[in-house]
Design an enzyme around this catalytic site. Sequence first.
Site, PDB file in Angstrom:
ATOM      1  N   ASP A 229      46.412  40.303  23.069  1.00  0.00           N
ATOM      2  CA  ASP A 229      46.939  39.454  24.133  1.00  0.00           C
ATOM      3  C   ASP A 229      47.717  40.330  25.112  1.00  0.00           C
ATOM      4  O   ASP A 229      48.443  41.241  24.703  1.00  0.00           O
ATOM      5  CB  ASP A 229      47.857  38.376  23.529  1.00  0.00           C
ATOM      6  N   ASN A 237      50.746  37.185  37.075  1.00  0.00           N
ATOM      7  CA  ASN A 237      50.194  36.135  37.936  1.00  0.00           C
ATOM      8  C   ASN A 237      51.232  35.590  38.905  1.00  0.00           C
ATOM      9  O   ASN A 237      50.936  35.357  40.083  1.00  0.00           O
ATOM     10  CB  ASN A 237      49.633  34.988  37.085  1.00  0.00           C
ATOM     11  N   HIS A 242      47.068  34.921  41.262  1.00  0.00           N
ATOM     12  CA  HIS A 242      46.007  34.791  40.265  1.00  0.00           C
ATOM     13  C   HIS A 242      44.796  35.652  40.588  1.00  0.00           C
ATOM     14  O   HIS A 242      44.069  36.068  39.678  1.00  0.00           O
ATOM     15  CB  HIS A 242      45.595  33.321  40.138  1.00  0.00           C
ATOM     16  N   ASP A 246      43.095  38.060  37.980  1.00  0.00           N
ATOM     17  CA  ASP A 246      41.671  38.079  37.628  1.00  0.00           C
ATOM     18  C   ASP A 246      41.113  39.502  37.686  1.00  0.00           C
ATOM     19  O   ASP A 246      40.315  39.907  36.839  1.00  0.00           O
ATOM     20  CB  ASP A 246      40.883  37.170  38.565  1.00  0.00           C
ATOM     21  N   GLU A 272      44.273  35.063  28.492  1.00  0.00           N
ATOM     22  CA  GLU A 272      44.447  36.513  28.473  1.00  0.00           C
ATOM     23  C   GLU A 272      44.291  37.085  27.068  1.00  0.00           C
ATOM     24  O   GLU A 272      44.723  38.198  26.786  1.00  0.00           O
ATOM     25  CB  GLU A 272      45.825  36.892  29.032  1.00  0.00           C
TER      26      GLU A 272
END
Length: 357
Positions: A229, A237, A242, A246, A272
């Site tokens: 993770d 973010n 975002h 990405d 994630e």
Amino acid sequence: MQSNLSNTPQDPLYRRVQFLWALLWVMFITFTILGAFNYALNDIRWIAHMHWTTSILSLALIYWHRQRPEHTFYVSWAVVLVCALVLAAYIVVMKGRDYSLIWLTIYPPVVFFLLGRRWGHILSVLVAGGCLIYAGISAPTWHPAEFTGNSLLNILIALAALIAMLRHIERTRSEAFHYLHEHSERLEYIAITDPLTGLVNRTKLDQALYRGLQSAKQEQKALSVIILDIDHFKKVNDTYGHQVGDRILIQLAQVLRSNTRGSDTLGRWGGEEFLLIAESCTRQQAKVLAEKIRHAVAAFSFYESIRITVSLGVASFQHGDDESSLMRRADKALYAAKANGRNCTITEAELTKLATD
């Protein structure tokens, strides 16, 4: 208006249109030549006029379809009706001479290909059956048919036409099968692939985990899972947006690919989180692999020189494990890595020691 011939082979009507146009041009050329032959050499004027009429009709149908390509179905119907009339007239006129009945073998492939199975069956039975019934009734009044050069020519032309049509039909079937195979592969790829990272998705990971466990149980092979993770990804973010998040996920997927084995199944577990299923991999080997991944991620400069770290949990197959129990221990190891300050790897074997400390 543009002809359907410009359509791609994936168009359901593509091959039908190709066949329709080829048939119409062959009819136009053939009946023009036959009309001239019968008019000049055999002095059978009315048959020559029938041939030329059919030739003109073929040209008219070509023009009709070129102007209205969306009328493929109606043009196809016109073609099969013209062919039925010409075939019936030919059999009536020839009275069994020159092996004229062999042309009945041409009609079913034409009508089946142009109109489909239902009407192909109906019209083949009606036309071919009607002609055969007529021949059976009229045969006693016919003169015995000799095998002549014209008979041989009739057989050769009819067989050549039949072979050409069957070749076209087989080519169409092969292309359709090939397209369906490619299309099914594409659909399968979409179904098991995460659209953002290009890694396999949760569905494929579940399948791989099930197969890995079956192999581990039946063949006594080692199996380990590594779940990782991204640390503080929400902050990334919130700070950069975002879209940047990405981009980082895409780049992280590339880093993970570069630092895993070809036999491993790597995928996006969700958000994630990423999961690595490592077959024939012991707990100690999985810990080494997880540490390699962790160091590679920490050393990598992501988009806009952003640095991230990951926490990893490792669990290995134990007797009696199923998918849930194995993943539950991996999750606990991941949570322990998060609680232990992040940017570290914890195995299930280390959980007890951490709890004691």
